[in-house]
Design a protein around this motif. Structure first.
Motif, PDB file in Angstrom:
ATOM      1  N   ASP A  10       0.834  -1.206   0.000  1.00 22.27           N
ATOM      2  CA  ASP A  10       0.000   0.000   0.000  1.00 22.27           C
ATOM      3  C   ASP A  10       0.862   1.247   0.000  1.00 22.27           C
ATOM      4  OD1 ASP A  10      -2.139  -1.636   0.010  1.00 22.27           O
ATOM      5  OD2 ASP A  10      -2.646  -1.368   2.132  1.00 22.27           O
ATOM      6  N   GLN A  11       1.987   1.182   0.760  1.00 26.21           N
ATOM      7  CA  GLN A  11       2.914   2.316   0.801  1.00 26.21           C
ATOM      8  C   GLN A  11       3.466   2.578  -0.602  1.00 26.21           C
ATOM      9  OE1 GLN A  11       3.578   4.384   3.462  1.00 26.21           O
ATOM     10  NE2 GLN A  11       4.551   5.563   1.810  1.00 26.21           N
ATOM     11  N   GLY A  12       3.838   1.483  -1.279  1.00 30.59           N
ATOM     12  CA  GLY A  12       4.367   1.601  -2.641  1.00 30.59           C
ATOM     13  C   GLY A  12       3.333   2.215  -3.578  1.00 30.59           C
ATOM     14  N   ALA A  13       2.081   1.821  -3.387  1.00 27.88           N
ATOM     15  CA  ALA A  13       1.014   2.352  -4.245  1.00 27.88           C
ATOM     16  C   ALA A  13       0.840   3.848  -4.014  1.00 27.88           C
ATOM     17  CB  ALA A  13      -0.292   1.613  -3.967  1.00 27.88           C
ATOM     18  N   GLU A  14       0.958   4.255  -2.741  1.00 30.82           N
ATOM     19  CA  GLU A  14       0.854   5.680  -2.429  1.00 30.82           C
ATOM     20  C   GLU A  14       1.988   6.464  -3.082  1.00 30.82           C
ATOM     21  OE1 GLU A  14       0.619   7.194   1.754  1.00 30.82           O
ATOM     22  OE2 GLU A  14      -0.859   5.555   1.893  1.00 30.82           O
ATOM     23  N   ASN A  15       3.213   5.918  -2.972  1.00 35.08           N
ATOM     24  CA  ASN A  15       4.372   6.567  -3.600  1.00 35.08           C
ATOM     25  C   ASN A  15       4.164   6.706  -5.106  1.00 35.08           C
ATOM     26  OD1 ASN A  15       5.557   6.581  -1.108  1.00 35.08           O
ATOM     27  ND2 ASN A  15       6.941   4.861  -1.516  1.00 35.08           N
ATOM     28  N   LEU A  16       3.641   5.636  -5.706  1.00 30.20           N
ATOM     29  CA  LEU A  16       3.457   5.653  -7.154  1.00 30.20           C
ATOM     30  C   LEU A  16       2.451   6.725  -7.565  1.00 30.20           C
ATOM     31  CD1 LEU A  16       4.020   4.579  -9.942  1.00 30.20           C
ATOM     32  CD2 LEU A  16       2.234   2.876  -9.602  1.00 30.20           C
ATOM     33  N   MET A  17       1.375   6.856  -6.800  1.00 29.61           N
ATOM     34  CA  MET A  17       0.385   7.873  -7.148  1.00 29.61           C
ATOM     35  C   MET A  17       0.992   9.265  -7.013  1.00 29.61           C
ATOM     36  SD  MET A  17      -2.028   6.281  -8.420  1.00 29.61           S
ATOM     37  CE  MET A  17      -3.208   7.602  -8.692  1.00 29.61           C
ATOM     38  N   ARG A  18       1.932   9.426  -6.052  1.00 28.67           N
ATOM     39  CA  ARG A  18       2.620  10.719  -5.934  1.00 28.67           C
ATOM     40  C   ARG A  18       3.500  10.970  -7.152  1.00 28.67           C
ATOM     41  NH1 ARG A  18       2.899  10.343  -0.537  1.00 28.67           N
ATOM     42  NH2 ARG A  18       4.877   9.241  -0.577  1.00 28.67           N
ATOM     43  N   THR A  19       4.209   9.903  -7.591  1.00 24.35           N
ATOM     44  CA  THR A  19       5.057  10.019  -8.784  1.00 24.35           C
ATOM     45  C   THR A  19       4.204  10.395  -9.996  1.00 24.35           C
ATOM     46  OG1 THR A  19       6.575   8.360  -7.931  1.00 24.35           O
ATOM     47  CG2 THR A  19       6.655   8.748 -10.290  1.00 24.35           C
ATOM     48  N   ALA A  20       3.056   9.739 -10.125  1.00 23.26           N
ATOM     49  CA  ALA A  20       2.178   9.995 -11.277  1.00 23.26           C
ATOM     50  C   ALA A  20       1.632  11.416 -11.228  1.00 23.26           C
ATOM     51  CB  ALA A  20       1.036   8.974 -11.309  1.00 23.26           C
ATOM     52  N   ALA A  21       1.263  11.883 -10.030  1.00 22.29           N
ATOM     53  CA  ALA A  21       0.725  13.233  -9.886  1.00 22.29           C
ATOM     54  C   ALA A  21       1.800  14.260 -10.245  1.00 22.29           C
ATOM     55  CB  ALA A  21       0.231  13.460  -8.460  1.00 22.29           C
ATOM     56  N   ASP A  22       3.022  13.958  -9.816  1.00 20.78           N
ATOM     57  CA  ASP A  22       4.165  14.819 -10.088  1.00 20.78           C
ATOM     58  C   ASP A  22       4.419  14.897 -11.597  1.00 20.78           C
ATOM     59  OD1 ASP A  22       6.690  16.086  -9.678  1.00 20.78           O
ATOM     60  OD2 ASP A  22       7.648  14.123  -9.906  1.00 20.78           O
ATOM     61  N   LEU A  23       4.333  13.747 -12.276  1.00 23.94           N
ATOM     62  CA  LEU A  23       4.526  13.725 -13.732  1.00 23.94           C
ATOM     63  C   LEU A  23       3.408  14.483 -14.430  1.00 23.94           C
ATOM     64  CD1 LEU A  23       5.739  10.071 -14.369  1.00 23.94           C
ATOM     65  CD2 LEU A  23       6.930  12.150 -15.051  1.00 23.94           C
ATOM     66  N   LYS A  24       2.202  14.321 -13.915  1.00 20.56           N
ATOM     67  CA  LYS A  24       1.063  15.013 -14.542  1.00 20.56           C
ATOM     68  C   LYS A  24       1.286  16.519 -14.495  1.00 20.56           C
ATOM     69  CE  LYS A  24      -3.755  16.176 -13.781  1.00 20.56           C
ATOM     70  NZ  LYS A  24      -4.641  15.984 -14.916  1.00 20.56           N
ATOM     71  N   GLU A  25       1.730  16.995 -13.332  1.00 13.11           N
ATOM     72  CA  GLU A  25       1.908  18.418 -13.171  1.00 13.11           C
ATOM     73  C   GLU A  25       3.023  18.964 -14.060  1.00 13.11           C
ATOM     74  OE1 GLU A  25       2.334  20.506  -9.080  1.00 13.11           O
ATOM     75  OE2 GLU A  25       0.369  19.580  -9.442  1.00 13.11           O
ATOM     76  N   SER A  26       4.140  18.204 -14.152  1.00 11.38           N
ATOM     77  CA  SER A  26       5.293  18.747 -14.857  1.00 11.38           C
ATOM     78  C   SER A  26       5.276  18.469 -16.352  1.00 11.38           C
ATOM     79  CB  SER A  26       6.591  18.221 -14.236  1.00 11.38           C
ATOM     80  OG  SER A  26       6.535  16.816 -14.110  1.00 11.38           O
ATOM     81  N   VAL A  27       4.764  17.305 -16.778  1.00 12.87           N
ATOM     82  CA  VAL A  27       4.890  16.988 -18.199  1.00 12.87           C
ATOM     83  C   VAL A  27       3.610  16.522 -18.884  1.00 12.87           C
ATOM     84  CG1 VAL A  27       7.361  16.491 -18.093  1.00 12.87           C
ATOM     85  CG2 VAL A  27       5.742  14.654 -17.692  1.00 12.87           C
ATOM     86  N   GLU A  28       2.514  16.421 -18.149  1.00 10.83           N
ATOM     87  CA  GLU A  28       1.242  16.041 -18.762  1.00 10.83           C
ATOM     88  C   GLU A  28       1.309  14.851 -19.715  1.00 10.83           C
ATOM     89  OE1 GLU A  28      -1.827  18.754 -20.023  1.00 10.83           O
ATOM     90  OE2 GLU A  28      -0.502  20.402 -19.414  1.00 10.83           O
ATOM     91  N   PRO A  29       1.481  13.665 -19.184  1.00  7.31           N
ATOM     92  CA  PRO A  29       1.507  12.490 -20.059  1.00  7.31           C
ATOM     93  C   PRO A  29       0.185  12.311 -20.814  1.00  7.31           C
ATOM     94  CG  PRO A  29       1.405  11.850 -17.731  1.00  7.31           C
ATOM     95  CD  PRO A  29       1.622  13.319 -17.767  1.00  7.31           C
ATOM     96  N   ASP A  30       0.262  11.816 -22.050  1.00  4.78           N
ATOM     97  CA  ASP A  30      -0.957  11.571 -22.827  1.00  4.78           C
ATOM     98  C   ASP A  30      -1.702  10.343 -22.314  1.00  4.78           C
ATOM     99  OD1 ASP A  30      -0.999  13.607 -25.010  1.00  4.78           O
ATOM    100  OD2 ASP A  30       1.035  12.860 -25.229  1.00  4.78           O
ATOM    101  N   PHE A  31      -0.938   9.344 -21.867  1.00  9.78           N
ATOM    102  CA  PHE A  31      -1.558   8.213 -21.176  1.00  9.78           C
ATOM    103  C   PHE A  31      -0.516   7.495 -20.337  1.00  9.78           C
ATOM    104  CE2 PHE A  31      -0.307   6.215 -25.256  1.00  9.78           C
ATOM    105  CZ  PHE A  31       0.248   5.002 -24.851  1.00  9.78           C
ATOM    106  N   ILE A  32      -0.990   6.690 -19.398  1.00 14.94           N
ATOM    107  CA  ILE A  32      -0.098   5.911 -18.540  1.00 14.94           C
ATOM    108  C   ILE A  32      -0.487   4.447 -18.649  1.00 14.94           C
ATOM    109  CG2 ILE A  32       0.405   5.361 -16.111  1.00 14.94           C
ATOM    110  CD1 ILE A  32       0.528   8.362 -15.552  1.00 14.94           C
ATOM    111  N   SER A  33       0.499   3.574 -18.826  1.00 14.97           N
ATOM    112  CA  SER A  33       0.203   2.149 -18.896  1.00 14.97           C
ATOM    113  C   SER A  33       0.670   1.466 -17.616  1.00 14.97           C
ATOM    114  CB  SER A  33       0.855   1.526 -20.133  1.00 14.97           C
ATOM    115  OG  SER A  33       2.179   1.149 -19.879  1.00 14.97           O
ATOM    116  N   VAL A  34      -0.009   0.402 -17.246  1.00 12.72           N
ATOM    117  CA  VAL A  34       0.309  -0.329 -16.017  1.00 12.72           C
ATOM    118  C   VAL A  34       0.503  -1.803 -16.354  1.00 12.72           C
ATOM    119  CG1 VAL A  34      -0.425  -0.867 -13.664  1.00 12.72           C
ATOM    120  CG2 VAL A  34      -1.107   1.305 -14.702  1.00 12.72           C
ATOM    121  N   THR A  35       1.674  -2.341 -16.001  1.00 10.74           N
ATOM    122  CA  THR A  35       2.009  -3.707 -16.399  1.00 10.74           C
ATOM    123  C   THR A  35       1.226  -4.755 -15.604  1.00 10.74           C
ATOM    124  OG1 THR A  35       3.847  -3.901 -14.851  1.00 10.74           O
ATOM    125  CG2 THR A  35       4.360  -3.009 -17.036  1.00 10.74           C
ATOM    126  N   TYR A  36       1.321  -5.969 -16.101  1.00 11.49           N
ATOM    127  CA  TYR A  36       0.602  -7.112 -15.544  1.00 11.49           C
ATOM    128  C   TYR A  36       1.667  -8.118 -15.140  1.00 11.49           C
ATOM    129  CZ  TYR A  36      -3.541 -10.217 -15.633  1.00 11.49           C
ATOM    130  OH  TYR A  36      -4.596 -11.033 -15.328  1.00 11.49           O
TER     131      TYR A  36
END
Ligand code: FAD
Length: 288
Positions: A25-51
């Motif tokens: 859960d901690q890792g998931a929280e960190n990842l959402m912070r990373t994604a939010a940070d990327l959204k703010e700085s570079v606006e990704p067109d989409f994000i993929s999540v591996t299986y």
């Protein structure tokens, strides 16, 4: 989320990021912070999540990709493999994704589970990505991506055969292809040329991994059958125990690589981020 095929159809370079679902859960929280940070700085067109191998991350792939869509408003692409699942199970995984508003699936065969020598078809399941793609096309309303290999898949008996299977993905319903990582643009450009000559018309998106760790990239490239140019290794070896210097070299190399790819007509860049934002953010900042 938007259909990814429509994003590529816009004609603007498309920048996307790949994450893997964290184990805690901690890792998931960190990842959402990373994604939010990327959204703010570079606006990704989409994000993929591996299986994950063996379908072990099924629920976490689902929760990360839906969180990225619902909480951050970024279009999600859920990876899906044939490993360890019957067609009924795959049907229900994709149905859940669709119900949650996920409109894009990257359809893969998957690697053999840890310790296994060869890929084994699960009872009632699929043996090749093409079978999974055809199944999705027939039973679901999702935009479908597939994988392709500028240096051929390690199990392929020839480059020609591997290219035929890439074409079969388009014929089965794939809307775009994303490449395995590579470090020599000529490999990608030659592959695209052969693919176009073979009748592949869908976008072929270069998958790029900015190098941040020498031992790790040597392990990855060996595993997936990609080559690491001697010239690049010659630059990395002298600094391999200095993480900041490795990172700077990796970023600089990736910028040069991406610039050339975009100049020569690549539809965008798919970044293998390893769930870190710094390198990708620096590369993209330079590209824009
Ligand atoms: P396939 O297209 O089925 O190809 C596998 C092998 O079979 C190749 O040698 C091919 O030449 C051959 N082949 C293909 N079709 C046929 C056919 N009809 N008849 C006979 N032979 C055939 N793995 C994960 O576990 N999870 C992930 O999230 C994940 N994401 C990835 C994302 C990208 C962009 C890439 C490039 C790879 C990803 N992988 C992932 C790794 C992938 O699962 C492996 O590379 C796997 O070994 C092959 O998957 P594929 O979908 O390309 O398989």
């Amino acid at each position: 989320g938007q259909r990814i095929a429509e994003i590529y159809a816009s004609g603007k370079p498309v920048f996307s990021f790949e994450f893997f679902p964290p184990k805690t859960d901690q890792g998931a929280e960190n990842l959402m912070r990373t994604a939010a940070d990327l959204k703010e700085s570079v606006e990704p067109d989409f994000i993929s999540v591996t299986y994950g191998a063996g379908g072990t991350t099924r629920d976490r792939t689902h929760s990360v990709v839906t969180q990225i869509q619902d909480d951050l408003g970024i279009t999600g692409l859920a990876h899906l493999t044939c490993v360890g699942a019957s067609s009924e199970e795959i049907q229900s995984v994709v149905q859940r994704l669709e119900d949650a508003g996920v409109r894009n699936v990257l359809a893969l065969r998957g690697d053999p589970p840890e310790g296994a020598e060869r890929f084994e078809v699960h009872e009632g399941g699929f043996g090749h990505a093409t079978d999974l793609i055809a199944f999705l096309q027939e039973n679901h309303d999702v935009c479908i991506g597939g994988a392709c290999y500028p240096e051929s898949h390690p199990e392929a008996t020839s480059a020609e055969e591997d290219l035929r299977f890439a074409k079969a993905k388009q014929d089965a319903g794939a809307d775009f292809l994303t490449t395995q990582l590579f470090f020599d643009d000529r490999l990608y450009l030659a592959f695209v040329e052969r693919a176009r000559a073979a009748g592949i018309t869908i976008p072929i998106v270069p998958g790029i991994m900015p190098i941040t760790n020498v031992a790790q990239i040597q392990r990855f490239t060996k595993m997936c059958g990609a080559s690491l140019p001697e010239k690049l290794l010659d630059r990395l070896r002298p600094v391999q125990d200095d993480p900041a210097a490795v990172m700077a070299t990796g970023i600089e190399f990736a910028i040069t690589q991406c610039r050339e790819l975009l100049e020569k007509g690549a539809p965008g860049i798919h970044f293998y981020t390893l769930n870190k934002s710094h390198a990708t953010r620096s590369v993209l900042a330079a590209l824009r």
